[in-house]
Structures are given as structure tokens and as C-alpha cells.
Design a protein around this motif. Structure first.
Motif, PDB file in Angstrom:
ATOM      1  N   ALA A 596      51.249 -28.187  70.973  1.00  0.00           N
ATOM      2  CA  ALA A 596      50.822 -27.298  72.120  1.00  0.00           C
ATOM      3  C   ALA A 596      52.124 -26.063  72.271  1.00  0.00           C
ATOM      4  N   LEU A 597      53.154 -26.954  72.476  1.00  0.00           N
ATOM      5  CA  LEU A 597      54.402 -25.941  72.606  1.00  0.00           C
ATOM      6  C   LEU A 597      54.580 -24.898  71.611  1.00  0.00           C
ATOM      7  N   GLY A 598      54.148 -25.209  70.486  1.00  0.00           N
ATOM      8  CA  GLY A 598      54.567 -24.128  69.413  1.00  0.00           C
ATOM      9  C   GLY A 598      53.530 -23.243  69.420  1.00  0.00           C
ATOM     10  N   PHE A 603      55.137 -14.579  75.838  1.00  0.00           N
ATOM     11  CA  PHE A 603      55.441 -14.266  77.214  1.00  0.00           C
ATOM     12  C   PHE A 603      55.850 -15.417  77.942  1.00  0.00           C
ATOM     13  N   MET A 604      55.046 -16.535  77.298  1.00  0.00           N
ATOM     14  CA  MET A 604      55.306 -17.957  77.925  1.00  0.00           C
ATOM     15  C   MET A 604      56.780 -18.630  77.765  1.00  0.00           C
ATOM     16  N   ILE A 605      57.055 -18.386  76.380  1.00  0.00           N
ATOM     17  CA  ILE A 605      58.190 -18.782  75.873  1.00  0.00           C
ATOM     18  C   ILE A 605      59.469 -18.288  76.329  1.00  0.00           C
ATOM     19  N   HIS A 606      59.316 -16.855  76.517  1.00  0.00           N
ATOM     20  CA  HIS A 606      60.626 -16.010  77.087  1.00  0.00           C
ATOM     21  C   HIS A 606      61.096 -16.867  78.174  1.00  0.00           C
ATOM     22  N   SER A 607      62.463 -17.085  78.425  1.00  0.00           N
ATOM     23  CA  SER A 607      63.046 -17.781  79.480  1.00  0.00           C
ATOM     24  C   SER A 607      63.316 -19.003  79.566  1.00  0.00           C
ATOM     25  N   LYS A 608      62.283 -19.705  78.614  1.00  0.00           N
ATOM     26  CA  LYS A 608      62.210 -21.255  78.620  1.00  0.00           C
ATOM     27  C   LYS A 608      62.586 -21.695  77.284  1.00  0.00           C
ATOM     28  N   LEU A 609      62.972 -20.752  76.464  1.00  0.00           N
ATOM     29  CA  LEU A 609      63.289 -21.209  74.973  1.00  0.00           C
ATOM     30  C   LEU A 609      64.205 -22.663  74.805  1.00  0.00           C
ATOM     31  N   THR A 610      65.216 -22.483  75.544  1.00  0.00           N
ATOM     32  CA  THR A 610      66.213 -23.134  75.587  1.00  0.00           C
ATOM     33  C   THR A 610      65.818 -24.839  76.143  1.00  0.00           C
ATOM     34  N   ILE A 612      62.617 -25.792  75.883  1.00  0.00           N
ATOM     35  CA  ILE A 612      61.664 -26.162  74.665  1.00  0.00           C
ATOM     36  C   ILE A 612      62.237 -26.539  73.645  1.00  0.00           C
ATOM     37  N   LEU A 613      63.539 -25.876  73.032  1.00  0.00           N
ATOM     38  CA  LEU A 613      64.050 -26.416  71.924  1.00  0.00           C
ATOM     39  C   LEU A 613      64.922 -27.646  72.042  1.00  0.00           C
ATOM     40  N   ASP A 614      65.288 -27.884  73.436  1.00  0.00           N
ATOM     41  CA  ASP A 614      66.127 -29.119  73.711  1.00  0.00           C
ATOM     42  C   ASP A 614      65.166 -30.188  73.565  1.00  0.00           C
ATOM     43  N   SER A 615      64.026 -29.909  74.296  1.00  0.00           N
ATOM     44  CA  SER A 615      63.070 -31.185  74.368  1.00  0.00           C
ATOM     45  C   SER A 615      62.471 -31.626  73.040  1.00  0.00           C
ATOM     46  N   LEU A 616      62.114 -30.671  72.162  1.00  0.00           N
ATOM     47  CA  LEU A 616      61.807 -30.759  70.786  1.00  0.00           C
ATOM     48  C   LEU A 616      62.920 -31.602  69.981  1.00  0.00           C
ATOM     49  N   GLY A 617      64.107 -31.007  70.055  1.00  0.00           N
ATOM     50  CA  GLY A 617      65.124 -31.782  69.231  1.00  0.00           C
ATOM     51  C   GLY A 617      65.291 -33.332  69.780  1.00  0.00           C
ATOM     52  N   ALA A 639      56.699 -27.265  65.149  1.00  0.00           N
ATOM     53  CA  ALA A 639      56.762 -26.559  66.525  1.00  0.00           C
ATOM     54  C   ALA A 639      58.136 -25.849  66.643  1.00  0.00           C
ATOM     55  N   LEU A 640      59.156 -26.398  66.177  1.00  0.00           N
ATOM     56  CA  LEU A 640      60.332 -25.801  66.351  1.00  0.00           C
ATOM     57  C   LEU A 640      60.345 -24.297  65.790  1.00  0.00           C
ATOM     58  N   ALA A 641      59.863 -24.363  64.564  1.00  0.00           N
ATOM     59  CA  ALA A 641      59.678 -23.050  63.761  1.00  0.00           C
ATOM     60  C   ALA A 641      58.639 -22.223  64.441  1.00  0.00           C
ATOM     61  N   GLN A 642      57.696 -22.532  64.988  1.00  0.00           N
ATOM     62  CA  GLN A 642      56.694 -21.852  65.618  1.00  0.00           C
ATOM     63  C   GLN A 642      57.321 -21.203  66.972  1.00  0.00           C
ATOM     64  N   VAL A 643      58.032 -21.816  67.577  1.00  0.00           N
ATOM     65  CA  VAL A 643      58.606 -21.408  68.730  1.00  0.00           C
ATOM     66  C   VAL A 643      59.523 -20.181  68.500  1.00  0.00           C
TER      67      VAL A 643
END
Length: 1014
Positions: A596-598, A603-610, A612-617, A639-643
Motif C-alpha cells: 500500500a505504501l508502494g 504527491f503523498m510520498i513527497h516530504s515523507k520519503l525518509t 517510508i524508506l526507514d519503515s520498510l527497511g 514497495a521500496l522500489a515502487q516508492v
């Protein structure tokens, strides 16, 4: 005179007695005896003397046997076959006097109630032969006769040139025996039998007998056949269709009856009776196609002209939309026959070419392509759409309902007004009805039709609200609430309703329905979130389909309704919710939340990329550390690649919004680590799912970065990625080897621009030129490994490629082992002349693999098997000229660790390696013999016997290992000793062997660390 006839009579008696004995056997001789009866008993000289006695015997045999035992069934089968063939081949005047007696015997026996289908079929067959015996052989003068049957004449002219003859002149009046009523009754009952072979025989009997009846009686038979269609039984409908086809084919179904017959056949073409979770009726539809085929040959075009529209539309509907391929092909053949024979079907030649016998073999093609072509002709458009709405939207098979919705989407451009004003209201009523399957199909169809109408509106500048009635807009919005109020998302029905509703949400969002800020959006979002949280409660077979539908719906919903600045709080809450669910104890909730995150829009990912990436990692690391949830790791990698793809790349951009120089190392670290995931469980190598996802993600991210900001790619990252891909392309599983090899060559040949920092690019391009990339089948070991082993000559790739080859050469699949080992041997033969290169390969690659994986069974076991093959094939013979070569010494020290294992497979492989290393001279040979003598008294019986056997073979192969004077004694001890005895009993023998071999009590080589072990 009597004396002269006696020998002939005696021969006949003997022959009959022999025939009678074969009528009850179990093989093909029974049928041969029946044929012989029909030929022999109809001879004039035998007929008068033997027929009566033979019939008395055979009728007595039928009366005395039943269908309760296998022997009796065989006797009855032979007797009935004999009678049927006798009445078929005999003359009517000879057999007529015996027909009544045979019929009475059959009625008394009541074989029509037998449990054996073969006996019932033979009973019907014999009864129809009796009926034909009662009637004079003749062609009914009243039958419908069509003259010319030439297809060419039909195609050349639209005017009928056939001469029609329907006359009753010359019809003879003769008495019909009373028994004939019994015969026809039995045949009509046979049309309703539960077995096809019985119904088919009865249908042919009805046609044959009716052809000899007067017109009035024949019409009564036809009326009785039509009565079969008043029953709601599949078998009755099938028998009725077969009988109508036989009557029509023989010209016994007069044109005056077509008004009664054609509506029944039209109904039979779509006959589908629901039985529980499935339906029956394919045989009825197939028989109805046979009727249409027979009618095309039987009637003049002007007789069928009033019914052309009904028949052609119904045949095309069956040709394109029937679930069973046999029915589709039968309908296609019937349509072609009508086009050729009748020449009155609209656009017949064009359609027959597009929907021929072979084209209708693929169901998806029929629904999605052929149907669109046929519907482009106005004569068939509404008929096809109506059939889908009435018959297929509520079909019992979910796959058919899915195809129906897609077919309606494709057909919408052919009749957009009809879809908007007539079809869509019908579907909306079905979408909230009580029938589960109809509700599911209707919701899917509503989604597809509305989206198709929206796309049509784009070309005319109209919105969907302008195209469909306002009542439909309200109904579409209210479907979710009605389903929720009725609790129809729960239980088994929920497994159908949730993905269907998600499809509707997706299509309505893509169609830009004006529901922004409407409470229905909150309801839709709640349904999506609840479905992700409860994925673990649904059946395993539908989980993937539900999850895919949920993700598509979420992506479209967010893209359309959450873009406004005022929705930023909703966006933050939604992302925080999915991040929190990454730690859920439920596997599927983790997978769904990661994906779902992926799928969230940019426009929803911008400013929250870090974040999301940290959570997936973190989720990936936790799952890997715990050694569970490989599916969650796979989906985290995806999801990491999609984000990253959604966020985009900016070299100096903020890491909270873009993939940049600050966070690219973390992304590559996760993806590269995932390529080394070899987790196994009861399902096998489940880590392969993660590796495959990591390879795909690396390719996508690398190409994205190469296009946008190649300067942020670090050489070490690219080198490790290419080396890991080389390793995967050398491994044993065909699917994953092909996936890795394809990605490896894609990255190598990518030129928009080229991927930077690929080591040995020029050499790689010479190994994998463009023509090899296009033609190489990576799944075929014999094609792939000759190219893979060439990477061993490139220093950067040597270790990783050999690591992948290890599990292939030492694997279990014979084709993979043979191809990979042969390619490896060919490479090593090519470097035999260069001692330095060979030593580098042996010491810096081969030994290193075992040193780093000596306790890793996944690597160490196939490595030992591979090493044994290399030693057996003389790949290191150049080292045997030097005593105590470091290669042998290092291997011995590492094999010592393996020898202490309790794994039988590793121990057996280790023994084989020891026996291969014996060819190296020096003190190492005493050390090898010492290790083998330790293993020959191992606590495991299989290890003791294996060691003794391989040592015996070793001494036969290498005759310089033992002093020739004691060789015979050593060989005798190895071969004559029972090594299955207990170790305590075997130790004296072992000690005797040690003395003969000259092996000291203590180990010959001290355990001094070598340069490489340091």
C-alpha cells in the motif's frame, strides 16, 4: 437323401454351438461371434433349419440371466448384440414372424431399467430394429426433399435453385402393427435416459422408424419428441435435440413444424442448468448446434428465412461466449454450415472467417477480441450484449464473470446509448440483489461499463455524469453502503464482494466521479483498510487477487480524491497507519501495508520519503533477523522500489522527498542484501521470492538513477550488483537463473545512457553481444552455462560466478549438473597451460568459497560434490607434480571441519574428496589415509561401508599409493571385512590396515595455519 444332408446339418450344429460359447466371453471375440451369427443365420440353407431353435435358445438365455453379475452381463451383452445384428442383416419376410416373440421377451426382461448403460443401449438398438422389421422398407413419400446440395451454387447466387418437393401423392395405406406403439414408446423413453450412448441410439431409432410411417403418425411422433422439452431435465433436452437433428436430417421434420421447433432450439443453445456451485448443460448446447447444422443441410433458404435472425444471433452468442470449447467449436461449425448452405446469414462470410473453428479455441480471445468484431455489425450488437447481461453476469464460474465484465467494457463503444440507458440500470439492480454470484458479476460489470463510458466521453468533451442518468449516479454511490448495511462483506460472500467493490472504487475514481468530500469516500477508504487488515481471514486461493484489487483501488482513490492541500492531514494519517501496520503480527497485513505504501501517488510520498524508506527497511531487517515472513520481505523490497520510482531522483534534492546522494546507499544496501536471501522452510527455497523481487527492483532503480542522476551511483554499488547478478545467473533454478541473466544483459546493454561503473564492460559486451542477448535462452542449462563460465576469466566476477556455479555443478538436477560441470571443465582445460591463472582460481576463488562457507550446508555440500568431479577429471593434475601443494594442504584442513559433522551427505561427499586428493604426493597422502582410517570406524554404518568401498576403488585407480608387496593384503581386508559390524569389532582390522599402509598413530601433519587460513 437324409444321409446326404446329415454331415451338413452336423457341421451347422457344431458351428452354432461354438458361436454360442463365444457370446459370453469377455474379449473382442464376443462381438465377432455376434457378427458371425448375423451372417450365418441369414443364409437360406441355415435359416429354415436353425433360426427358430437359435432364437428359442437366445431368448431363454436372456430370460435366465440378469445384470447382477459380471458373467451374466457379458452373456446378455452377447445375446442382445447378436439379435440386433441379426435383425439388421436379415430379410424382413424371414424375421417378421419372430419379432413379436423377441419384443415380448424384452418387455418382460425390462432392460430399460437396468443399471448397465451398455445393456440399455443394446435394448434400444434391438427395439428399433424390431420396429423397422414391422414396417416395410421405403422412403416416406411425404418427407421434405431438398434438391441440389451444392455449397458453390448457394454462394454464387442469392436465389434458391433447389427444387422442393413436399407431397403425399402415392402414399400407400397399410396397417400399422400394434407392437409399433410399444416400439415407439421405448424409443421415446430412451431419449430421456441418463447415458448419452442410449439417448443417441434412441434418437437414431426415432429417425429411422419415423421415416417409414405415414404422415399423420409421423407427426404424432414429432409432437412426442417436442414434449421432451417440457421437462426441466438436461438428459431429456439432450435426447430431444438429438432426435430433432435426426428427423431434420432425414427430411421428416416438415417446415410447418419449424415455428414450434426453432424457439426450443434457440433456448437449447443457451441451456445452462445450475447445480450447486456449478452448472450442467454443455451436452444440450452441443446437440443444439448439431440441430442447427442439420437444418442448414435439410431446408431451403426461404424456409428458414423467418428464423435467420434468431438462429444466427444465438449461434454467434454460443460461438463467442460459451464456457466450453467444444460448444464454441460446434457452434462455429454450425454457423459456417449455415453460411455456406443457406447464404442468408448477415455478414456470414466475414464472421465465419473471423470466428472459425480454430479461432474460437481460446476463450479470452473470443470474449475480448472476436466479440468486438462481431458486435461491430449492428445485426448482432444488442443480442450479444443482452446475452452477457442476462446469462453471463450471474454465471457460476467467477472467471466467466470477470471476462463478461471486460467484454462489456469492450462492447460499450458499439452501443454507448444502449449501455447507459438500458444495460447499466439493469446491472445496478442486480448489484444489490440477493444472488451472490449475480451481485458479484454485476458490480464488476458496472465498474467496467462506467469506465468505458467515461473514456468515450473524453472524446466528446462530456463527463460521465452527463452520459449516464442521475439515478445511476446515485445508485453507484450507494452500492457500498447497502452492502455494508446487509453485512455482505462478511464470510464467503465477502471474498467476492470485497475485490468486486474495490474494482468499482478503482474504476469510479479513474472515471472522475464527482464524489470529492462526499462521505462515500470515507466508506471506500474504510473498506480498503479493513480488507488489508483482514487478509489473513480469507481463503488462500483468493488472497493475491483480493490484494491486487485493493492496491489498484487505493492508488486510484488517493490519486483522484486526496490531491487537495486540505487533504494533507488525511495523507499523513493514512501513511502513519500503514507504517504502523508494518509491525503487525499478521503476515498478510504486513505485506498489504508495505505494498500500500508502494502504490501511493507521488504527491503523498513527497516530504515523507525518509519515513517510508526507514519503515520498510526496518521491517525487512526484523523479518530477516527472525527468519520468517519471506513474503513480507519480498513485498518490502517491491514497495521500496515502487516508492523510489514514484518519488523520483534528484542528486542534490532533500532526502525526505527524492532519491538522492544521501539515501541511495541505504536503498542499495537493502536491495543488495536481499539478493543474498536463501531462507528455506517446508515450502523449499522461499528466499528465491525475495531474490527475484530484489533483482527486479535493482534493475528499475538503477535505470531510473542512470536516466536522471548517474553521478550518485557509486562504483562499489554497481560492482556488487553486477557480481550478485552474475552469481544468480549461474545458479541451479531455471526460472531465477533466467530472470537474473536477463536483467544482467539488460543493464549491460542499456544505452540511454549507459549504466556507469560496470566492471569489465568491454569484455562483457564481447561475451554477450546484442545478438546473444536476443537469442540466449537462460532457462536452458545447455545454452546458458557456456556463456556463464566465461565470466570466470574476469577477476571481478570470478568469485561470485563460481559461488553460483557451485550449487549448480553440485546440485541434483541431472540436466543442470551435466551442462554446468561440462562448461566448468571446458574453462579449466583452457587455463591448464597457465599455472599462475590456475593457482589464482584454485587458491583465491575455490578455497575461499569453502573457507567462508564450510559450516553452510547449502554451499559446502555441493562444493564437495563439485570438487570431487574436478579432481576426478584431472583439473588439478598440474599441482600433483609438487609435494604437499598448498592447495591440497588447505583443502585437508577445511575438510577436517566437515569430517566432524553429523550430516551423512556431507560426510559421504567428504570421503569422495579424500579419495580424490590421494593423488597429491608427499606427507599429505599419509594425512589423507589417516582421515580415511578414522572414517572407516565411524559410528554411522553407512559411513563405514562407504569409506571401505571408496578406498577400494581408490587403490585400484591409484596404484602408487600402497607398496605393491602389501597391496593384495590391503585389498583383501577392505573387500572381505564386514564393515557393517560394530566399530569396536572393526578397530583391530582398522589397525591392521594402518600398519599395512604405514600410517603413524599420530597425525602426519601438524595443524599449522597456512598463509591462506591466516
Amino acid at each position: 437323401m437324409a444321409k446326404e444332408e446329415r454331415p451338413s446339418w452336423t457341421a451347422s450344429s457344431l458351428l452354432l454351438r461354438q458361436i454360442e460359447s463365444y457370446l459370453g466371453v469377455s474379449d473382442g471375440c464376443r462381438l465377432a461371434a455376434s457378427v458371425l451369427v448375423s451372417k450365418f443365420m441369414t443364409r437360406p440353407d441355415v435359416l429354415k433349419r436353425c433360426l427358430g431353435d437359435f432364437l428359442d435358445w437366445i431368448l431363454a438365455t436372456i430370460s435366465q440371466n440378469n445384470d447382477q453379475s459380471l458373467d451374466s452381463i457379458r452373456v446378455l451383452d452377447g445375446a442382445l448384440q447378436s439379435l440386433a445384428m441379426l435383425f439388421q442383416h436379415g430379410k424382413r419376410e424371414d424375421l417378421l414372424q419372430h419379432a413379436s416373440g423377441v419384443l415380448r421377451c424384452l418387455e418382460e426382461k425390462r432392460l430399460s431399467e437396468s443399471s448397465q448403460a451398455t445393456l440399455r443401449k443394446l435394448n434400444v438398438k434391438l427395439i428399433q430394429r424390431l420396429g423397422l422389421t414391422y414396417l416395410k422398407p421405403r422412403l416416406a413419400p411425404w418427407r421434405y426433399q431438398r434438391g441440389s446440395r451444392s455449397i458453390a451454387s448457394t454462394l454464387l447466387t442469392s436465389q434458391a435453385t433447389d427444387s422442393l418437393k413436399e407431397t403425399t401423392q402415392g402414399e400407400e395405406d397399410y396397417d400399422i402393427p400394434e407392437e409399433l406403439e410399444t416400439v415407439i414408446e421405448h424409443l421415446l423413453m430412451g431419449l430421456k435416459d441418463k447415458e448419452t450412448i442410449v439417448r443417441w441410439s434412441a434418437a437414431k431409432g426415432v429417425g429411422r422408424v419415423t421415416g417409414r410411417l405415414p404422415k399423420e403418425l409421423a407427426d404424432e411422433v414429432v409432437a412426442s419428441v417436442l414434449d421432451c422439452f417440457s421437462f426441466q431435465e438436461t438428459d431429456t433436452w439432450h435426447g430431444g435435440c438429438l432426435a430433432l437433428a435426426e428427423l431434420g436430417r432425414r427430411g421428416l421434420l416438415l417446415p410447418s413444424r419449424l415455428t414450434d421447433v426453432v424457439p426450443l432450439i434457440i433456448k437449447a443453445l443457451t441451456y445452462d442448468e445450475k447445480r450447486g456451485a456449478c452448472s450442467i448443460g454443455s451436452n444440450v448446447r452441443d446437440a443444439a448446434c448439431y440441430v442447427c447444422w442439420a437444418f442448414a443441410r435439410a431446408y431451403d433458404p426461404k424456409e428458414l428465412k423467418p428464423f435467420v435472425s434468431q438462429i444466427s444471433s444465438s449461434l454467434l452468442v454460443t460461438t463467442v461466449f460459451d464456457r466450453d470449447v467444444s460448444c464454441r467449436k460446434a457452434a462455429s461449425a454450425a454457423f459456417q454450415e449455415n453460411v455456406g448452405r443457406q447464404g442468408t446469414f448477415p455478414h456470414g462470410i466475414d464472421i465465419a472467417t473471423a470466428a472459425d473453428y480454430h479461432a474460437v479455441g481460446i476463450r479470452n480471445h473470443c470474449y475480448l477480441n472476436t466479440s468486438v468484431y462481431i458486435a461491430s455489425f449492428p445485426a448482432y450488437t444488442k443480442a450479444m450484449i443482452d446475452h452477457l447481461v442476462v446469462k453471463k453476469v450471474n454465471h457460476w464460474d467467477g472467471a466467466i464473470r470477470e471476462l463478461t465484465s471486460k467484454a462489456l467494457h469492450n462492447l460499450t463503444p458499439q452501443a454507448p446509448d444502449y449501455m447507459a440507458t438500458s444495460v447499466l440500470p439493469q446491472l445496478l439492480n442486480m448489484a444489490v440483489a440477493s444472488d451472490l454470484q449475480g451481485r458479484h458479476g454485476a458490480i464488476l460489470a458496472c465498474a467496467e461499463v462506467t469506465h468505458a463510458l467515461y473514456k468515450l466521453g473524453l472524446s466528446t468533451g462530456r463527463t460521465l455524469v452527463d452520459i449516464i442518468p442521475s439515478e445511476c449516479v446515485v445508485a453507484l454511490k450507494g452500492i457500498h453502503q447497502k452492502l455494508q448495511d446487509r453485512n455482505q462483506y462478511r464470510g464467503f460472500g465477502g471474498e467476492l464482494m470485497k475485490p468486486a467493490m474495490c474494482r468499482l472504487i478503482e474504476k469510479l475514481s479513474l472515471s472522475k466521479m464527482p464524489f470529492k468530500s462526499d462521505p462515500v469516500i470515507t466508506g471506500w477508504q474504510g473498506l480498503i483498510d479493513d480488507t488489508i487488515k483482514t487478509l489473513h481471514l480469507v481463503s488462500s486461493g483468493v488472497k493475491d487477487g483480493i490484494l491486487a484489487a485493493v492496491l489498484c483501488a487505493l492508488s486510484a482513490l488517493c490519486e483522484e480524491y486526496y490531491q487537495a492541500q486540505a487533504d494533507s492531514e488525511k495523507q499523513s494519517v493514512l501513511i502513519a497507519q500503514y507504517i504502523e501496520e508494518l509491525q503487525s503480527p499478521q503476515l498478510l497485513t504486513r505485506c498489504g501495508s508495505a505494498l500500500a505504501l508502494g502504490c501511493l501517488p507521488t504527491f503523498m510520498i513527497h516530504s515523507k520519503l525518509t519515513q517510508i524508506l526507514d519503515s520498510l527497511g526496518q521491517m525487512h531487517a526484523v523479518c530477516l533477523r527472525e527468519g520468517r515472513f519471506p513474503e513480507a520481505r519480498r513485498d518490502a523490497v517491491r514497495a521500496l522500489a515502487q516508492v523510489c520510482m514514484k518519488a523520483g531522483v534528484c542528486a542534490d534534492g532533500p532526502p525526505a522527498s527524492f532519491l538522492c546522494s544521501e539515501n541511495i546507499a541505504d536503498v542499495y544496501s537493502i536491495l543488495l542484501d536481499s539478493m543474498d536471501d536463501y531462507t528455506t522452510d517446508s515450502r523449499g527455497d522461499v528466499g528465491a521470492w525475495v531474490r527475484e523481487a530484489a533483482m527486479t527492483s535493482l534493475k528499475d532503480v538503477t535505470i531510473l538513477v542512470t536516466r536522471t542522476a548517474p553521478e550518485i551511483l557509486l562504483p562499489d554499488q554497481v560492482t556488487l550488483m553486477m557480481c550478485r547478478l552474475a552469481q544468480q545467473s549461474a545458479e541451479k533454478i531455471d526460472h531465477y537463473r533466467a530472470h537474473a541473466g536477463t536483467i544482467f544483459t539488460q543493464l549491460l546493454h542499456y544505452a540511454d545512457p549507459t549504466v556507469p561503473h560496470i566492471p569489465h564492460r568491454e569484455e562483457l559486451l564481447s561475451i554477450f553481444p546484442q545478438e546473444v542477448k536476443a537469442s540466449l535462452n537462460w532457462k536452458a542449462p545447455s545454452q546458458a552455462f557456456p556463456y556463464v563460465t566465461k565470466l570466470l576469466g574476469l577477476p571481478k566476477y570470478q568469485y561470485q560466478t563460481l559461488l553460483g556455479l557451485t550449487v549448480s555443478v553440485g546440485g541434483m538436477t541431472q540436466s543442470t549438473v551435466a551442462a554446468s560441470s561440462q562448461s566448468l571443465f571446458d574453462y579449466l582445460r583452457g587455463i591448464q597451460h597457465d599455472r599462475a591463472v590456475l593457482e589464482h582460481f584454485a587458491m583465491d576463488a575455490l578455497i575461499k568459497i569453502l573457507r567462508e562457507n564450510v559450516r553452510n550446508t547449502r554451499i559446502s555440500l555441493p562444493f564437495l560434490k563439485m570438487l570431487n568431479q574436478l579432481l576426478s577429471n584431472g583439473c588439478f593434475d598440474i599441482f600433483t607434480s609438487e609435494e604437499n601443494h598448498p592447495f591440497c594442504v588447505e583443502l585437508l584442513s577445511l575438510c577436517e571441519v566437515v569430517r566432524r559433522s553429523k550430516d551423512v551427505s556431507k560426510l559421504r561427499a567428504c570421503i569422495a574428496v579424500y579419495c580424490g586428493l590421494i593423488q597429491f604426493p608427499g606427507e599429505v597422502r599419509k594425512e589423507i589415509l589417516y582421515q580415511l582410517l578414522m572414517l572407516i570406524c565411524h559410528s554411522f554404518l553407512v559411513i563405514r561401508t562407504t569409506t571401505a568401498s571408496l578406498m577400494y576403488e581408490m587403490l585400484l585407480t591409484y596404484d602408487d599409493v600402497v607398496d605393491p608387496e602389501v597391496l593384495d593384503d590391503v585389498m583383501n581386508l577392505l573387500s572381505d571385512t564386514n564393515w557393517e559390524s560394530e566399530p569396536d569389532i572393526l578397530r583391530p582390522t582398522r589397525n591392521q590396515l594402518r600398519d599395512l599402509l604405514g600410517v603413524p598413530m599420530k597425525r602426519p601433519l601438524a595443524q599449522k595455519p597456512t598463509e591462506h587460513s591466516k
